[in-house]
Design a protein around this motif. Structure first.
Motif, PDB file in Angstrom:
ATOM      1  N   UNK A   1      -3.649   8.709  24.876  1.00 63.27           N
ATOM      2  CA  UNK A   1      -4.799   9.239  25.622  1.00 63.27           C
ATOM      3  C   UNK A   1      -6.011   9.398  24.710  1.00 63.27           C
ATOM      4  N   UNK A   2      -5.782   9.859  23.471  1.00 68.02           N
ATOM      5  CA  UNK A   2      -6.895  10.001  22.523  1.00 68.02           C
ATOM      6  C   UNK A   2      -7.517   8.645  22.215  1.00 68.02           C
ATOM      7  N   UNK A   3      -6.668   7.634  22.014  1.00 71.37           N
ATOM      8  CA  UNK A   3      -7.162   6.289  21.707  1.00 71.37           C
ATOM      9  C   UNK A   3      -7.947   5.725  22.878  1.00 71.37           C
ATOM     10  N   UNK A   4      -7.407   5.864  24.080  1.00 67.80           N
ATOM     11  CA  UNK A   4      -8.088   5.334  25.260  1.00 67.80           C
ATOM     12  C   UNK A   4      -9.389   6.082  25.524  1.00 67.80           C
ATOM     13  N   UNK A   5      -9.406   7.370  25.225  1.00 65.01           N
ATOM     14  CA  UNK A   5     -10.640   8.134  25.391  1.00 65.01           C
ATOM     15  C   UNK A   5     -11.719   7.631  24.449  1.00 65.01           C
ATOM     16  N   UNK A   6     -11.335   7.372  23.190  1.00 65.39           N
ATOM     17  CA  UNK A   6     -12.300   6.809  22.245  1.00 65.39           C
ATOM     18  C   UNK A   6     -12.775   5.440  22.718  1.00 65.39           C
ATOM     19  N   UNK A   7     -11.852   4.662  23.301  1.00 59.38           N
ATOM     20  CA  UNK A   7     -12.234   3.362  23.825  1.00 59.38           C
ATOM     21  C   UNK A   7     -13.197   3.456  24.981  1.00 59.38           C
ATOM     22  N   UNK A   8     -13.027   4.484  25.813  1.00 56.59           N
ATOM     23  CA  UNK A   8     -13.932   4.655  26.952  1.00 56.59           C
ATOM     24  C   UNK A   8     -15.324   5.072  26.484  1.00 56.59           C
ATOM     25  N   UNK A   9     -15.396   5.806  25.374  1.00 52.04           N
ATOM     26  CA  UNK A   9     -16.702   6.213  24.877  1.00 52.04           C
ATOM     27  C   UNK A   9     -17.508   5.037  24.337  1.00 52.04           C
TER      28      UNK A   9
ATOM     29  N   UNK B   1     -11.456   1.873  16.115  1.00 51.22           N
ATOM     30  CA  UNK B   1     -11.455   0.442  16.426  1.00 51.22           C
ATOM     31  C   UNK B   1     -11.565   0.230  17.933  1.00 51.22           C
ATOM     32  N   UNK B   2     -10.861   1.038  18.709  1.00 57.47           N
ATOM     33  CA  UNK B   2     -10.969   0.938  20.171  1.00 57.47           C
ATOM     34  C   UNK B   2     -12.402   1.230  20.617  1.00 57.47           C
ATOM     35  N   UNK B   3     -13.020   2.211  19.979  1.00 56.24           N
ATOM     36  CA  UNK B   3     -14.421   2.501  20.284  1.00 56.24           C
ATOM     37  C   UNK B   3     -15.307   1.306  19.932  1.00 56.24           C
TER      38      UNK B   3
END
Length: 682
Positions: free
Chosen positions: A197-205, A26-28
């Motif tokens: 961190x995993x969630x934010x990384x997916x969001x950054x992608x 969802x963040x992505x």
């Protein structure tokens, strides 16, 4: 019975992992949506022929929709079924994307303006005379433009884009505060940083693919599939070009719709991963991912909640939250840093375009292809460091301060990586090639073009053989031209001949601006290397900074605190920076464009030196202020940690802590519990 007990940990752990994967996607998806919207702003502005001020309102409608409901969703949503609220939010965001694309299917085909082709068909190579054409055709074009402008001005199709973007803002509201709070409630404390961190990384992608999709759609013609592209005489580098902006919104809407499906099947609450704190202390063997059976009030069976009870407790909870000094300091630090970040990201493509001579599409592509992956790697690295070394709140604060200071050093290096101004006759150089800076339109006139009666408003640049750009073929004094459309070449340009009087010199000019000098490309490579390293370093401090926030508020106020942080950051950190950054940057404009109805439009050319000083100077000032606030915050955290250590020692000795000294012993457990200061919100 034993078999059921054995399978329960695996089941609850798998559900938590399912929630983690779903929230990451969802963040992505929401970052994918948001970045595509940012990349399509220019295309939307051209398609609906609306002023930049109105585009700013449309772009800000996302924050407006978010602000309308964020406080209530964050507070009331924490007491309701959080996964289903996130699913509803995803559904609303998908509907917003589809609504944004809707106007394309009700509008007529796009007709771009043209002046030169009025005198020469696209299949002809007959000569036209720029000077004469400018004199005879300018007034007729202006009259036609006013009539067309009034017709377009009556159209209100852009309202669908405004409402669609607002719906996206409303739908995005429950995702961040409820999702992070849900994860933090049921995950191990030592795992929370890594999960975030995993969630934010997916969001950054998400922005990586969003910018790539935006770049692809910008190169497709807006009416692709409905017109013969051979008849279109402009390309994606032309300022009149409108890409297939609507296509990307259909894609992002489908992605968001799929992202919300898993949340309909996730339960309202989960057992604590690894068991709760009391369970672990009471029985060290119970290290499963569920709360032991001895717990008399399992969280799997939450009691019903009335809205009247929630509303009654809302204002007292808000008062408790804003009485937390650490929370307020974190908010101030975040607010200043977000102002700097939003202003930098909004105008970074324009900065690259004006300072280093890169095309807007290439600038956006490089940001998505190089900077954003570095940010993703930095965020996951920061989360890994937190998990590997089990940093405390103070350790997380130190890591965040250190990474921010190192990134600031990279920003200082950028100041010295500069290219000279583009050589434009009458603006950055004289018609004789002498360097000068002029903000006056009259400086575009010279003896070599006085007889042409050229318009000073239009920006239709041509590049001469001498490496100097002229604002239009008429201002270059060109007498004839051959070819058509983008392949047109102008000859016998008197202003070029005046600088190069030799008869063997080439006095012709071609469409478009002249490229920068070769050394500018080398400087740009160094600039990109510095920005990539800086993006990685500053991202390493993102997760530790988030942990400082989570560990500084009471557990029952966690969702409300995250919601209020989003509310304040969106209000004061998301809306104002593009306004004041843009207002100051516009003061460095050398050549303004003009709208078809008259009035000033977008800036065509900036003074690159003044642009660089203004843009980087604002960033430096905001970063410096954030470091002062970080210092105050770190002092406060240190003071609180010492106070809590003394308090815990006093509790162990059966004494009451007052300030930093121990008072008389407390005579009962009840009195100790009544007078002891809470562990959070000090």
């Amino acid at each position: 019975m034993g078999k059921d007990t054995k399978e329960r940990p695996t089941s609850c752990c798998s559900k938590l992992k399912m929630f983690l994967v779903s929230l990451s996607f969802v963040y992505f998806a929401k970052a994918f949506q948001g970045s595509y919207m940012k990349s399509s702003v220019t295309q939307i502005e051209r398609r609906f022929d609306i002023p930049s001020s109105l585009i700013g309102v449309i772009d800000g409608s996302f924050e407006i929709g978010n602000l309308l409901v964020i406080a209530f969703v964050s507070y009331f949503g924490a007491k309701l079924h959080r996964p289903r609220l996130i699913a509803i939010g995803c559904l609303i965001m998908a509907a917003g994307s589809f609504l944004t694309a809707l106007p394309h299917f009700f509008q007529e085909r796009y007709q771009y303006e043209t002046t030169i082709l009025q005198h020469s068909s696209s299949n002809s190579s007959e000569s036209v005379f720029p000077c004469v054409a400018n004199q005879s055709g300018a007034e007729n074009w202006a009259e036609k433009s006013k009539a067309a402008c009034e017709e377009v001005a009556s159209s209100t199709m852009w309202i669908y884009v405004f409402l669609g973007n607002m719906l996206r803002g409303i739908g995005e509201t429950p995702i961040m505060p409820l999702g992070i709070a849900y994860l933090d409630d049921f995950a191990r404390e030592e795992n929370t940083a890594f999960y975030i961190a995993c969630i934010q990384t997916a969001g950054i992608m998400g922005p990586v693919f969003g910018f790539l999709l935006g770049s692809l759609c910008a190169k497709l013609y807006v009416d692709v599939g409905a017109v013969d592209l051979e008849t279109v005489s402009i390309d994606h580098r032309d300022s009149r070009w409108v890409g297939a902006w609507w296509l990307g919104f259909l894609v992002t809407g489908v992605v968001m719709l799929l992202a919300g499906i898993p949340f309909w099947f996730i339960p309202r609450s989960l057992p604590k991963q690894g068991g709760d704190g009391e369970g672990r202390r009471a029985n060290s063997s119970e290290q499963d991912c569920f709360i032991g059976e001895k717990n008399k009030q399992p969280p799997q069976k939450p009691h019903s909640v009335r809205f009247s009870e929630l509303a009654k407790d809302f204002l007292p909870s808000l008062k408790r939250l804003f009485s937390n000094t650490v929370f307020l300091l974190i908010m101030l630090v975040s607010l200043v840093q977000v102002n700097s970040f939003i202003g930098m990201v909004t105008f970074k493509p324009k900065f690259i375009e004006q300072i280093y001579g890169q095309s807007p599409s290439k600038a956006i592509f490089l940001i998505g292809d190089m900077n954003l992956p570095a940010v993703a790697l930095g965020i996951i690295t920061g989360g890994f460091v937190m998990k590997r070394f089990k940093l405390s709140v103070l350790g997380a604060a130190r890591l965040s301060i250190t990474t921010s200071a190192l990134s600031f050093m990279g920003l200082l290096i950028q100041y010295f990586l500069q290219c000279e101004n583009t050589q434009v006759a009458g603006l950055t150089v004289s018609y004789q090639g002498v360097k000068q800076i002029s903000y006056q339109q009259e400086s575009l006139l010279s003896q070599c073009n006085l007889n042409c009666s050229c318009s000073l408003k239009h920006w239709d640049p041509v590049c001469a053989h001498n490496g100097i750009t002229y604002a239009s073929p008429c201002l270059a004094g060109c007498q004839t031209s051959k070819g058509a459309g983008k392949n047109m070449v102008f000859h016998n340009c008197t202003c070029v001949e005046a600088e190069w009087p030799s008869p063997v010199a080439n006095s012709s000019a071609v469409m478009g601006q002249c490229p920068r000098r070769a050394d500018c490309n080398h400087i740009f490579k160094y600039y990109m290397a510095v920005t990539v390293v800086g993006a990685f370093v500053v991202a390493c401090g993102a997760t530790p900074g988030y942990i400082v926030l989570l560990r500084s508020i009471q557990p029952d106020l966690k969702a409300l605190a995250l919601g209020m942080q989003t509310l304040i950051i969106r209000t004061l950190g998301g809306i104002p920076p593009p306004i004041y950054f843009g207002a100051l940057i516009d003061r460095t404009c050398l050549k303004w464009g003009y709208k078809k109805c008259g009035g000033r439009g977008a800036c065509r050319l900036y003074d690159s030196n003044a642009f660089r000083v203004t843009f980087l100077g604002l960033i430096y000032g905001l970063y410096s202020l954030s470091y002062l606030l970080w210092g105050v915050l770190y002092w406060r955290l240190s003071h609180t940690q010492k106070k809590l250590a003394l308090q815990n020692q006093a509790k162990a000795n059966g004494t009451e802590i007052r300030g930093e000294t121990c008072a008389l012993p407390l005579h009962s457990k009840e009195e100790r519990e009544r007078t002891a200061e809470p562990e959070t919100g000090c």
